[in-house]
Design an enzyme around this catalytic site. Structure first.
Site, PDB file in Angstrom:
ATOM      1  N   MET A 193      44.566  43.392  44.670  1.00 48.80           N
ATOM      2  CA  MET A 193      44.424  44.850  44.502  1.00 48.80           C
ATOM      3  C   MET A 193      43.173  45.313  45.229  1.00 48.80           C
ATOM      4  SD  MET A 193      45.382  45.232  40.498  1.00 48.80           S
ATOM      5  CE  MET A 193      46.703  44.281  39.733  1.00 48.80           C
ATOM      6  N   GLY A 221      48.765  47.735  39.127  1.00 49.12           N
ATOM      7  CA  GLY A 221      47.335  47.977  38.984  1.00 49.12           C
ATOM      8  C   GLY A 221      46.688  47.205  37.847  1.00 49.12           C
ATOM      9  N   PHE A 222      47.465  46.906  36.821  1.00 49.78           N
ATOM     10  CA  PHE A 222      46.872  46.271  35.646  1.00 49.78           C
ATOM     11  C   PHE A 222      47.857  45.312  34.984  1.00 49.78           C
ATOM     12  CE2 PHE A 222      45.098  50.460  36.282  1.00 49.78           C
ATOM     13  CZ  PHE A 222      43.726  50.180  36.325  1.00 49.78           C
ATOM     14  N   SER A 233      51.087  34.979  36.474  1.00 46.61           N
ATOM     15  CA  SER A 233      50.132  35.783  37.251  1.00 46.61           C
ATOM     16  C   SER A 233      48.723  35.423  36.816  1.00 46.61           C
ATOM     17  CB  SER A 233      50.367  37.267  37.008  1.00 46.61           C
ATOM     18  OG  SER A 233      49.223  37.987  37.436  1.00 46.61           O
ATOM     19  N   MET A 237      59.055  46.025  40.451  1.00 47.73           N
ATOM     20  CA  MET A 237      57.972  46.263  39.493  1.00 47.73           C
ATOM     21  C   MET A 237      58.562  46.898  38.229  1.00 47.73           C
ATOM     22  SD  MET A 237      55.273  45.130  40.942  1.00 47.73           S
ATOM     23  CE  MET A 237      54.166  45.568  39.594  1.00 47.73           C
ATOM     24  N   HIS A 255      51.068  38.758  46.016  1.00 47.65           N
ATOM     25  CA  HIS A 255      51.544  40.130  45.827  1.00 47.65           C
ATOM     26  C   HIS A 255      50.439  41.070  46.288  1.00 47.65           C
ATOM     27  CE1 HIS A 255      52.757  43.413  42.653  1.00 47.65           C
ATOM     28  NE2 HIS A 255      52.872  43.841  43.889  1.00 47.65           N
ATOM     29  N   ASP A 298      58.297  41.891  37.913  1.00 48.33           N
ATOM     30  CA  ASP A 298      56.854  41.786  37.659  1.00 48.33           C
ATOM     31  C   ASP A 298      56.399  42.914  36.735  1.00 48.33           C
ATOM     32  OD1 ASP A 298      54.124  41.392  37.770  1.00 48.33           O
ATOM     33  OD2 ASP A 298      53.936  41.703  39.934  1.00 48.33           O
ATOM     34  N   HIS A 347      51.598  33.270  40.826  1.00 49.46           N
ATOM     35  CA  HIS A 347      51.628  34.657  41.304  1.00 49.46           C
ATOM     36  C   HIS A 347      50.182  35.134  41.462  1.00 49.46           C
ATOM     37  CE1 HIS A 347      53.558  38.575  41.891  1.00 49.46           C
ATOM     38  NE2 HIS A 347      52.581  39.098  41.152  1.00 49.46           N
ATOM     39  N   MET A 358      48.852  44.442  46.767  1.00 54.85           N
ATOM     40  CA  MET A 358      48.819  45.855  46.384  1.00 54.85           C
ATOM     41  C   MET A 358      47.665  46.454  47.176  1.00 54.85           C
ATOM     42  SD  MET A 358      49.572  45.141  42.372  1.00 54.85           S
ATOM     43  CE  MET A 358      49.161  43.410  42.578  1.00 54.85           C
ATOM     44  N   GLY A 360      49.146  43.398  31.392  1.00 56.82           N
ATOM     45  CA  GLY A 360      49.232  43.764  29.983  1.00 56.82           C
ATOM     46  C   GLY A 360      49.919  45.075  29.672  1.00 56.82           C
ATOM     47  N   ASP A 411      47.823  38.237  42.438  1.00 56.02           N
ATOM     48  CA  ASP A 411      47.792  39.700  42.546  1.00 56.02           C
ATOM     49  C   ASP A 411      46.559  40.188  43.298  1.00 56.02           C
ATOM     50  OD1 ASP A 411      50.147  40.663  41.170  1.00 56.02           O
ATOM     51  OD2 ASP A 411      49.258  39.833  39.344  1.00 56.02           O
TER      52      ASP A 411
END
Ligand code: DX5
Ligand code: ZN
Length: 241
Positions: A48, A153-154, A19, A148, A77, A190, A44, A79, A156, A46
């Site tokens: 958002m 949203g984040f 990602s 998921m 992906h 993920d 990947h 979101m 780590g 992301d």
């Protein structure tokens, strides 16, 4: 714990999808080239929107900018809510797979068709508390199921262990569907995927693995990806984890 063997899953079918959320955005072209050179199968991506999830990241312009840097599939992906308006833009920007959350679309069947009509594979994404029942009437239009293992949203965050049960349930649905139709659907996971849990996650049925901080957080991307593949090889051979 002895790991279950999946006869239909071979190393060639395991996909590692770094990602870029955890990459250095000031040198994104170089980052994606480096991670593909290190053995990544997919990138990947992301997206958002600060509405569906409380964070704001990257859009089609960035997808278009990295596209010429790599040949591997770009796994987008979304979101975002709503989803449909932005789908054609990502298809034009070179996305190969576009996945969305059922909560982000008022008409899930329509959005799946829209993605495929634009020449991309279509994925449906399940948050930790979202039921797999959304798959019930749309399996024929789904190319990828994304589970998921964190709340979106984040990067780590820590892997939520309940995701393993959900992966087993999704694997059973996908296998039953494949036995009936002959068509394969990818099962991707993920969130919080690391070298030390990837074997257990694969044993629960995942064939594709998103990893952000585990890869981009380290200096040697190849060392991490090689270590992940070594763990996956244990699952394939049915060895102990
Ligand atoms: C979370 C994103 C993930 C995330 C994964 O909303 O969808 O793709 O970047 O990051 P790690 O691997 O660090 O959990
Ligand atoms: Zn993601």
């Amino acid at each position: 714990m002895p790991l279950r063997r999946y006869p239909h899953t071979s190393m060639a079918q395991f996909h590692i999808a770094p990602s870029i959320l955890s990459a250095d955005f000031s040198r994104l072209g170089e980052e994606v080239r480096n991670v593909v050179a290190a053995g990544a199968d997919w990138i990947h991506f992301d997206v958002m929107d600060n509405h569906y999830v409380p964070n704001l990241t990257i859009g089609p312009l960035v997808c278009e900018a990295i596209r010429p840097h790599v040949d591997v599939p770009i796994d987008v992906h979304l979101m975002v809510r709503p989803v449909d308006r932005i789908v054609p833009d990502f298809a034009k920007a070179g996305a190969n797979t576009i996945s969305f959350h059922p909560e982000g679309s008022d008409h899930i069947d329509r959005t799946l068709s829209l993605i495929r009509d634009h020449g991309c594979k279509a994925g449906l994404v399940f948050n930790p508390a979202t039921s797999l029942n959304y798959l019930d009437h749309v399996m024929d239009k789904v190319d990828l199921v994304l589970i998921m293992s964190v709340n979106p949203g984040f990067g780590g965050q820590s892997f939520i262990p309940e995701a393993l049960n959900k992966l087993r349930e999704a694997r059973a649905r996908i296998d039953a569907y494949r036995d009936r139709t002959g068509r394969e659907i990818h099962l991707e996971v993920d969130g919080g995927v690391k070298v030390d849990n990837i074997a257990e996650i694969a044993a629960a049925g995942a064939d594709s693995f998103v990893a952000g901080s585990a890869i981009f957080g380290k200096h040697d991307y190849k060392a991490v990806i090689d270590a992940m593949r070594a763990e996956l090889a244990k699952v394939e051979s049915g060895a102990q984890a």
